[in-house]
Design a protein around this motif. Structure first.
Motif, PDB file in Angstrom:
ATOM      1  N   UNK A 119       0.818  -1.214   0.000  1.00 27.76           N
ATOM      2  CA  UNK A 119       0.000   0.000   0.000  1.00 27.76           C
ATOM      3  C   UNK A 119       0.856   1.271   0.000  1.00 27.76           C
ATOM      4  N   UNK A 120       2.169   1.114   0.140  1.00 27.44           N
ATOM      5  CA  UNK A 120       3.046   2.276  -0.074  1.00 27.44           C
ATOM      6  C   UNK A 120       3.034   2.701  -1.542  1.00 27.44           C
ATOM      7  N   UNK A 121       2.486   1.846  -2.414  1.00 30.15           N
ATOM      8  CA  UNK A 121       2.413   2.170  -3.851  1.00 30.15           C
ATOM      9  C   UNK A 121       0.973   2.476  -4.275  1.00 30.15           C
ATOM     10  N   UNK A 122       0.169   2.998  -3.362  1.00 33.93           N
ATOM     11  CA  UNK A 122      -1.252   3.251  -3.647  1.00 33.93           C
ATOM     12  C   UNK A 122      -1.456   4.163  -4.853  1.00 33.93           C
ATOM     13  N   UNK A 123      -0.508   5.058  -5.099  1.00 30.01           N
ATOM     14  CA  UNK A 123      -0.640   5.961  -6.261  1.00 30.01           C
ATOM     15  C   UNK A 123      -0.579   5.198  -7.581  1.00 30.01           C
ATOM     16  N   UNK A 125      -2.044   2.133  -7.806  1.00 32.96           N
ATOM     17  CA  UNK A 125      -2.962   1.029  -7.534  1.00 32.96           C
ATOM     18  C   UNK A 125      -3.790   0.616  -8.757  1.00 32.96           C
ATOM     19  N   UNK A 126      -3.982  -0.688  -8.897  1.00 36.76           N
ATOM     20  CA  UNK A 126      -4.838  -1.222  -9.961  1.00 36.76           C
ATOM     21  C   UNK A 126      -6.056  -1.945  -9.366  1.00 36.76           C
ATOM     22  N   UNK A 127      -6.272  -1.736  -8.075  1.00 36.99           N
ATOM     23  CA  UNK A 127      -7.419  -2.336  -7.392  1.00 36.99           C
ATOM     24  C   UNK A 127      -8.148  -1.240  -6.611  1.00 36.99           C
TER      25      UNK A 127
END
Ligand code: GDP
Ligand code: MG
Length: 168
Positions: A119-123, A125-127
């Protein structure tokens, strides 16, 4: 006092962060280097839960998940399960349901958590958040959002599962 031991299997597609999660929780370390496996069947950590000493054995796969070749020995005797997908990998999200079925086939109904890692890569996100919520409801297990990299929520996964196992 007899010590309680719990076998926990960590499943999900390759590269979602399973080995990293086990390493983070049991050794307190994180590495960026892509490691197919931690090189052993499982790592363990002893925690205290409801006044009991519990030995958690977290079982890793050696990359066989990518070939759908996880052996029965991996699942044998598992008492709890973590189904993991990655925030930036749509296929891993779509595969979560079939991971649930595989575990259920081998182990029956055991306490299970659905984990959305990275979730550190939320930017990137593909979900969508609602999709993850819906899936967790469909699978009948709690959703936890983690970053193994930033050490967010990793401990809560195993505390939750341990509590569930002890209360059964
Ligand atoms: P496995 O195949 O499911 O065991 O996945 P790995 O643990 O080998 O991790 C795959 C890659 O994702 C590695 O490069 C890890 O460093 C990275 N990774 C694992 N967890 C996280 C996380 O929470 N955030 C980010 N950004 N990368 C992660
Ligand atoms: Mg791995």
């Amino acid at each position: 006092d007899l010590e309680i031991a719990l076998k926990v299997v960590i499943v999900g597609n390759g590269a979602v962060g399973k080995s990293s999660m086990i390493q983070r929780y049991c050794r307190g370390t994180f590495t960026r280097d892509y490691k197919k496996t931690i090189g052993v069947d499982f790592l363990e950590r002893i925690i205290e839960c409801e006044g009991e000493e519990v030995r958690l054995m977290l079982w890793d796969t050696a990359g066989q998940e990518e070939f759908d070749a996880i052996t029965k020995a991996y699942y044998r005797g598992a008492q709890a399960c973590v189904i993991t997908f990655s925030t930036i990998d749509r296929d891993s999200f779509e595969a979560a349901h079939s991971w649930k079925m595989k575990v259920e086939n081998e182990c029956g109904e055991i306490p299970t958590v659905l984990v959305q890692n990275k979730i550190d890569l939320l930017d990137q996100s593909v979900v969508a958040p609602e999709e993850a919520d819906l899936l967790s409801r469909a699978l009948g297990c709690r959703l936890m959002r983690t970053s193994v990299k930033e050490d967010i929520n990793v401990n809560s996964i195993f505390r939750y599962l341990t509590t569930k196992c002890l209360s059964e």
